[in-house]
Design a protein around this motif. Structure first.
Motif, short mmCIF file in Angstrom:
data_model
loop_
_atom_site.label_atom_id
_atom_site.label_comp_id
_atom_site.label_asym_id
_atom_site.label_seq_id
_atom_site.Cartn_x
_atom_site.Cartn_y
_atom_site.Cartn_z
N ASP A 1 37.61 58.71 62.67
CA ASP A 1 38.04 58.45 61.31
C ASP A 1 36.84 57.96 60.50
O ASP A 1 36.60 56.76 60.37
CB ASP A 1 39.17 57.41 61.30
N LEU A 2 36.10 58.89 59.93
CA LEU A 2 34.89 58.54 59.19
C LEU A 2 35.18 57.98 57.80
O LEU A 2 34.25 57.55 57.11
CB LEU A 2 33.97 59.76 59.08
N ASP A 3 36.43 58.01 57.37
CA ASP A 3 36.79 57.42 56.08
C ASP A 3 37.07 55.93 56.18
O ASP A 3 37.27 55.28 55.16
CB ASP A 3 38.02 58.12 55.50
N ALA A 4 37.12 55.39 57.40
CA ALA A 4 37.43 53.97 57.58
C ALA A 4 36.28 53.12 57.07
O ALA A 4 35.11 53.41 57.34
CB ALA A 4 37.71 53.67 59.05
N ARG A 5 36.61 52.06 56.34
CA ARG A 5 35.63 51.12 55.82
C ARG A 5 36.17 49.71 55.93
O ARG A 5 37.38 49.48 55.82
CB ARG A 5 35.31 51.42 54.35
N VAL A 6 35.27 48.76 56.11
CA VAL A 6 35.67 47.36 56.14
C VAL A 6 35.98 46.87 54.73
O VAL A 6 36.96 46.17 54.49
CB VAL A 6 34.58 46.49 56.78
N ALA A 7 35.14 47.23 53.77
CA ALA A 7 35.31 46.88 52.37
C ALA A 7 35.48 45.37 52.19
O ALA A 7 36.44 44.90 51.57
CB ALA A 7 36.51 47.63 51.77
N ARG B 1 29.03 37.02 44.57
CA ARG B 1 29.50 36.15 45.66
C ARG B 1 28.44 36.10 46.76
O ARG B 1 27.85 37.13 47.12
CB ARG B 1 30.81 36.66 46.24
N PRO B 2 28.17 34.92 47.29
CA PRO B 2 27.19 34.83 48.39
C PRO B 2 27.70 35.51 49.64
O PRO B 2 28.90 35.47 49.96
CB PRO B 2 27.03 33.31 48.59
N GLN B 3 26.80 36.15 50.36
CA GLN B 3 27.15 36.88 51.57
C GLN B 3 26.79 36.04 52.80
O GLN B 3 25.68 35.53 52.90
CB GLN B 3 26.41 38.22 51.63
N ASP B 4 27.76 35.95 53.71
CA ASP B 4 27.49 35.31 54.99
C ASP B 4 27.14 36.38 56.02
O ASP B 4 27.05 37.57 55.70
CB ASP B 4 28.68 34.47 55.44
N GLU B 5 26.97 35.94 57.27
CA GLU B 5 26.55 36.88 58.32
C GLU B 5 27.61 37.95 58.58
O GLU B 5 27.28 39.12 58.84
CB GLU B 5 26.25 36.13 59.61
N VAL B 6 28.89 37.57 58.52
CA VAL B 6 29.95 38.55 58.76
C VAL B 6 29.95 39.62 57.67
O VAL B 6 30.13 40.81 57.94
CB VAL B 6 31.31 37.84 58.85
N ALA B 7 29.76 39.20 56.43
CA ALA B 7 29.71 40.17 55.33
C ALA B 7 28.52 41.09 55.48
O ALA B 7 28.61 42.29 55.18
CB ALA B 7 29.66 39.42 54.01
N ILE B 8 27.40 40.58 55.96
CA ILE B 8 26.22 41.43 56.17
C ILE B 8 26.50 42.48 57.24
O ILE B 8 26.15 43.66 57.09
CB ILE B 8 25.01 40.55 56.56
N VAL B 9 27.15 42.06 58.34
CA VAL B 9 27.51 43.03 59.39
C VAL B 9 28.48 44.07 58.86
O VAL B 9 28.35 45.28 59.13
CB VAL B 9 28.08 42.28 60.61
N ALA B 10 29.50 43.62 58.11
CA ALA B 10 30.48 44.56 57.56
C ALA B 10 29.82 45.54 56.60
O ALA B 10 30.12 46.75 56.63
CB ALA B 10 31.59 43.79 56.85
N GLY B 11 28.92 45.04 55.75
CA GLY B 11 28.22 45.95 54.85
C GLY B 11 27.35 46.96 55.58
O GLY B 11 27.29 48.12 55.20
N THR C 1 30.82 42.01 49.99
CA THR C 1 29.81 43.05 49.89
C THR C 1 29.92 43.86 48.60
O THR C 1 28.95 44.48 48.17
CB THR C 1 29.91 44.01 51.09
N THR C 2 31.11 43.87 47.99
CA THR C 2 31.30 44.64 46.77
C THR C 2 31.03 43.82 45.51
O THR C 2 30.83 44.39 44.45
CB THR C 2 32.74 45.19 46.73
N ASP C 3 31.06 42.50 45.63
CA ASP C 3 30.82 41.63 44.49
C ASP C 3 29.45 40.96 44.64
O ASP C 3 29.29 40.05 45.45
CB ASP C 3 31.92 40.57 44.39
N PRO C 4 28.45 41.41 43.88
CA PRO C 4 27.10 40.82 44.06
C PRO C 4 27.03 39.34 43.69
O PRO C 4 26.10 38.65 44.14
CB PRO C 4 26.23 41.67 43.11
#
Length: 497
Positions: free
Chosen positions: A219-225, A234-244, A229-232
């Motif tokens: 399923d190549l359409d699957a995304r974490v979203a 907001r600060p990104q933590d390590e989990v958001a970096i992995v998801a992105g 990661t979509t809102d610049p």
């Protein structure tokens, strides 16, 4: 009179030091115990529950341990400071009363209350200290009540004074209970808040893992979203970096695969037109061996082109499945006849009490696609295996087996791979890849294995209809369908070992 005081002691702490008897515990002997057969005993490994390996459990345990250690440290500091202060106050009172008693003793006046020469209940340790010419204080018991003693030498005897220590002891006990209660409350609140915070992180990690598994399943359409990661802003933590990073990888992989699929489809479409003209021109050649070779290669190229188009449709998931209920045994026999090969058909022994289990088994499938799957498997077994090739029907399970060298290891591990080569021109084409794709399209399970006694085994598990009494189409009507095995016999080879 000496001014050196003894060290003050809290209630319940005696001066004597208990010593052990020197005997070993019953479970610790000088020699190791051995089993009945003389061998060393085996230690049983304790199996830890699987949930203890989770990040939530580890974080909660770490927070609990740290909270307990911090509470114990703070409690010990508070207890020590409070005990030192209360003992100091009681000691000053006792020494003040002892000073008054000393003055009264020296002037011959009456002793103040709570003082006297060698009063009853005076601890022997403090009495000995006073007789030796030194002054000291000691917390002890008098008639079961905590008191603070103070003693000083008086002509070879002990002049002692006593003050009540009960209020101070109760103050320390109340403080200890308050410390323990507040520590437990703080630990519980901290663990709950910490577990909530860690659960939020682990929930996002589980979501990322689920999306990764979906991508791995195709399923190549699957995304974490992840919103971070979509809102610049907001600060990104390590989990958001992995998801992105996972979303970026999936998008890149999808673009590459779609480019490859479009290229394959475009090449196959572009080849169709010249191959059609080449096929017509080949038919105009005069009879002879060269003409037969040309026609044979043109047929092979047309079959390869059709396979490429079929692979493209399977990759794009645009084909629609036409499901119906069919009797499996006549369908299998028809596929074997259409393959024009020496393939034996065997019907497994029926289940006890159900003699029609294998003979009259019905499956819900797409006729054309199932014929394509079985035809490719039969052609592959004859091309790269050795006879005898046997097709076995056991209920809704169809097994095609040869007695050749078996499937290569990479195929058993990763499944069929289009145009896989292993050097020296050895490899396989698209037949097994098409069989696997068509099996997935009709909801069947295709498993490749090697038999223990040699040979390759392809096992197809077909879905049975929900209503067991539903009728199957007329066999004569379905005989007119084209068998997929003929078209896929050239494109379904397996790599030779």
């Amino acid at each position: 009179m000496s001014r050196r005081d003894t060290r003050d002691r809290e209630p319940g702490r005696s001066g004597a030091v208990q010593r052990g008897t020197g005997a070993r515990e019953s479970g610790r002997s000088g020699t190791a115990r051995r089993g009945t057969d003389g061998s060393a005993p085996r230690r049983r490994r304790v199996r830890v529950p699987a949930w203890t390996a989770t990040l939530t459990w580890k974080a909660a345990l770490f927070i609990t341990v740290m909270c307990c250690a911090l509470a114990a440290l703070l409690g010990a500091l508070v207890h020590t400071g409070m005990a030192r202060e209360t003992v100091g106050q009681s000691r000053e009172k006792a020494l003040a009363r002892l000073a008054d008693a000393t003055v009264a003793y020296q002037t011959g006046e009456a002793m103040p209350p709570g003082s006297g020469i060698d009063p009853p209940g005076l601890p022997a340790e403090l009495r000995a200290l006073a007789v030796s010419g030194e002054r000291g204080t000691l917390v002890g018991d008098l008639a079961g009540h905590p008191v603070m003693w103070a003693a000083a030498p008086a002509d070879g005897r002990a002049l002692a004074a006593v003050v009540d220590y009960g209020q101070s002891a109760r103050t320390i006990d109340n403080l200890d209970r308050a410390i323990v209660g507040s520590a437990l409350l703080a630990i519980a609140v901290t663990v709950l808040v910490g577990a909530f915070a860690v659960t939020r992180v682990t929930r996002r990690l589980h979501q990322t893992a689920r999306v990764a598994r979906r991508i791995g399943a195709g399923d190549l359409d699957a995304r974490v979203a992840d919103p971070r990661t979509t809102d610049p802003s907001r600060p990104q933590d390590e989990v958001a970096i992995v998801a992105g990073a996972l979303d970026t990888m999936a998008a890149t992989l999808q673009r590459k695969l779609q480019t490859e699929q479009r290229f394959t489809a475009d090449v196959a479409h572009e080849l169709r037109t010249p191959l059609t003209g080449l096929s017509a021109a080949a038919e105009l050649l005069p009879p002879g061996r060269p003409s037969e070779l040309v026609r044979d290669r043109v047929r092979a190229m047309r079959a390869l082109t059709e396979d490429l188009l079929e692979i493209s449709r399977l990759d794009a998931r645009t084909e629609r499945v036409d499901l119906a209920v069919y009797e499996l045994v006549p369908l299998v026999e028809r596929v074997v006849r259409a393959s024009r090969t020496q393939t034996a058909v065997r019907i497994a022994d029926p289940a006890p009490g159900r003699p029609e289990r294998s003979v009259r088994v019905r499956v819900e499938t797409d006729l054309r696609r199932l014929e394509r799957v079985l035809g490719n498997l039969i052609a592959n077994a004859h091309k790269h295996g050795r006879p005898p090739v046997v097709l076995t029907v056991d209920g809704p399970v169809v097994t095609v087996r040869d007695h050749g060298p078996g499937f290569p290891e990479y195929l058993l591990t990763d499944g069929p791979q289009r145009f896989r080569t292993e050097g020296a021109g050895r490899g396989h084409g698209l037949g097994l890849t098409i069989a696997a794709g068509q099996a997935e399209a009709i909801g069947a399970e295709l498993v490749f294995r090697n038999a223990p006694d040699g040979g390759a085994t392809a096992r197809v598990v077909l879905p049975e209809p929900l209503a067991p009494d539903c009728g199957a189409p007329d066999d004569d009507a379905s005989d007119g369908g084209t068998t997929g095995g003929g078209g896929g016999s050239e494109s379904g080879p397996r790599e030779e070992q």
